[in-house]
Design a protein around this motif. Structure first.
Motif, PDB file in Angstrom:
ATOM      1  N   LEU A 217      23.341 -33.525 -14.225  1.00  0.00           N
ATOM      2  CA  LEU A 217      22.204 -34.269 -14.747  1.00  0.00           C
ATOM      3  C   LEU A 217      20.908 -33.907 -14.036  1.00  0.00           C
ATOM      4  CD1 LEU A 217      21.059 -36.609 -16.506  1.00  0.00           C
ATOM      5  CD2 LEU A 217      21.631 -38.141 -14.598  1.00  0.00           C
ATOM      6  N   ASN A 218      20.972 -33.658 -12.747  1.00  0.00           N
ATOM      7  CA  ASN A 218      19.774 -33.532 -11.922  1.00  0.00           C
ATOM      8  C   ASN A 218      18.787 -32.463 -12.398  1.00  0.00           C
ATOM      9  OD1 ASN A 218      18.484 -32.367  -9.087  1.00  0.00           O
ATOM     10  ND2 ASN A 218      18.581 -34.593  -9.203  1.00  0.00           N
ATOM     11  N   PRO A 219      19.218 -31.233 -12.708  1.00  0.00           N
ATOM     12  CA  PRO A 219      18.242 -30.249 -13.160  1.00  0.00           C
ATOM     13  C   PRO A 219      17.576 -30.616 -14.479  1.00  0.00           C
ATOM     14  CG  PRO A 219      20.463 -29.368 -13.324  1.00  0.00           C
ATOM     15  CD  PRO A 219      20.563 -30.642 -12.555  1.00  0.00           C
ATOM     16  N   ALA A 220      18.299 -31.308 -15.364  1.00  0.00           N
ATOM     17  CA  ALA A 220      17.671 -31.773 -16.599  1.00  0.00           C
ATOM     18  C   ALA A 220      16.571 -32.784 -16.284  1.00  0.00           C
ATOM     19  CB  ALA A 220      18.720 -32.391 -17.522  1.00  0.00           C
TER      20      ALA A 220
ATOM     21  N   ASP B  76      23.140 -30.793 -24.966  1.00  0.00           N
ATOM     22  CA  ASP B  76      24.299 -31.693 -25.080  1.00  0.00           C
ATOM     23  C   ASP B  76      25.597 -30.973 -24.695  1.00  0.00           C
ATOM     24  OD1 ASP B  76      22.798 -33.836 -25.937  1.00  0.00           O
ATOM     25  OD2 ASP B  76      23.275 -33.566 -28.061  1.00  0.00           O
ATOM     26  N   ARG B  77      25.760 -29.770 -25.179  1.00  0.00           N
ATOM     27  CA  ARG B  77      27.000 -29.032 -24.891  1.00  0.00           C
ATOM     28  C   ARG B  77      27.155 -28.762 -23.404  1.00  0.00           C
ATOM     29  NH1 ARG B  77      25.487 -26.483 -29.765  1.00  0.00           N
ATOM     30  NH2 ARG B  77      24.497 -24.733 -28.661  1.00  0.00           N
ATOM     31  N   LEU B  78      26.039 -28.530 -22.726  1.00  0.00           N
ATOM     32  CA  LEU B  78      26.100 -28.283 -21.288  1.00  0.00           C
ATOM     33  C   LEU B  78      26.320 -29.573 -20.502  1.00  0.00           C
ATOM     34  CD1 LEU B  78      25.686 -25.996 -19.108  1.00  0.00           C
ATOM     35  CD2 LEU B  78      23.335 -26.834 -18.932  1.00  0.00           C
ATOM     36  N   GLN B  79      25.647 -30.638 -20.912  1.00  0.00           N
ATOM     37  CA  GLN B  79      25.616 -31.863 -20.118  1.00  0.00           C
ATOM     38  C   GLN B  79      26.795 -32.800 -20.348  1.00  0.00           C
ATOM     39  OE1 GLN B  79      23.329 -33.027 -17.855  1.00  0.00           O
ATOM     40  NE2 GLN B  79      22.077 -31.189 -17.923  1.00  0.00           N
TER      41      GLN B  79
END
Length: 209
Positions: A148-151, A172-175
């Motif tokens: 979550l942090n880099p987003a 979404d697919r990454l997170q």
């Protein structure tokens, strides 16, 4: 002599970890510069500390905060040697890219952590592997915060996702595989996503998930 050697190995490792400040990440720390891995690790620890009670409440588990903070501070130390690969590059590179990354980081962890004097060395290596494998509830939560942090930073600094050619569905697919470990993390991710779209930092497409 034995104690002097023991202390020298510890001092050398302390000096080595200071270099985490030199390793740049792919997201910004401010609108004008990249974040260092040391800054990232510190912020993970702060987020986990702040959210610890929420994590315990929603999971019904007694979570070891000290262990979580250790995982936050330790998990990226190997990147002093390997560098910080972009999560976008690794995910798009497929299974082979992920395997190469895992092999390189495991080798560094064995050399840098596993060779430290006992009991510290074996303890650090076990903690690092616990994080990598998501072997405990604490590790899975830290991995969720780590994703979550880099987003969050891309939103806060106005960097957006144009440099990685990502839209909302790709994000979404990454997170989601990581943040879904916690309703709190999922809710925070949704806030970041919505704010990024509203500010024009993240383009929207029809979700395929």
């Amino acid at each position: 002599m034995g104690n002097e050697t023991h202390l020298r190995e510890l001092f050398d490792f302390i000096s080595h970890t200071a270099r985490l400040r030199e390793v740049e990440r792919h997201n910004n720390a401010t609108p004008h510069r990249r974040e260092s891995v040391a800054e990232h690790s510190w912020h993970l620890a702060m987020v986990c500390w702040v959210l610890h009670t929420e994590f315990e409440r929603e999971s019904g588990l007694a979570l070891d905060l000290g262990r979580m903070l250790k995982l936050c501070l330790l998990h990226d130390v190997v990147e002093i040697d390997t560098g910080d690969p972009s999560a976008w590059q690794t995910s798009r590179g497929g299974e082979e890219a992920r395997a190469r990354k895992a092999r390189a980081e495991e080798a560094v962890a064995r050399d840098r952590l596993g060779t430290l004097p006992a009991p510290l060395g074996p303890h650090l290596l076990a903690l690092w592997r616990e994080y990598e494998e998501g072997a405990t509830p604490e590790a899975r939560l830290v991995r969720g915060v780590d994703r979550l942090n880099p987003a969050l930073m891309r939103l806060l600094t106005g960097q957006g996702w144009a440099d990685v050619d990502a839209d909302a569905a790709a994000l979404d697919r990454l997170q989601l595989p990581r943040v879904n470990v916690s309703p709190t993390l999922r809710a925070l991710y949704e806030e970041v996503r919505q704010a990024a779209v509203a500010r024009g930092l993240l383009s929207t497409v029809r979700r395929t998930m």
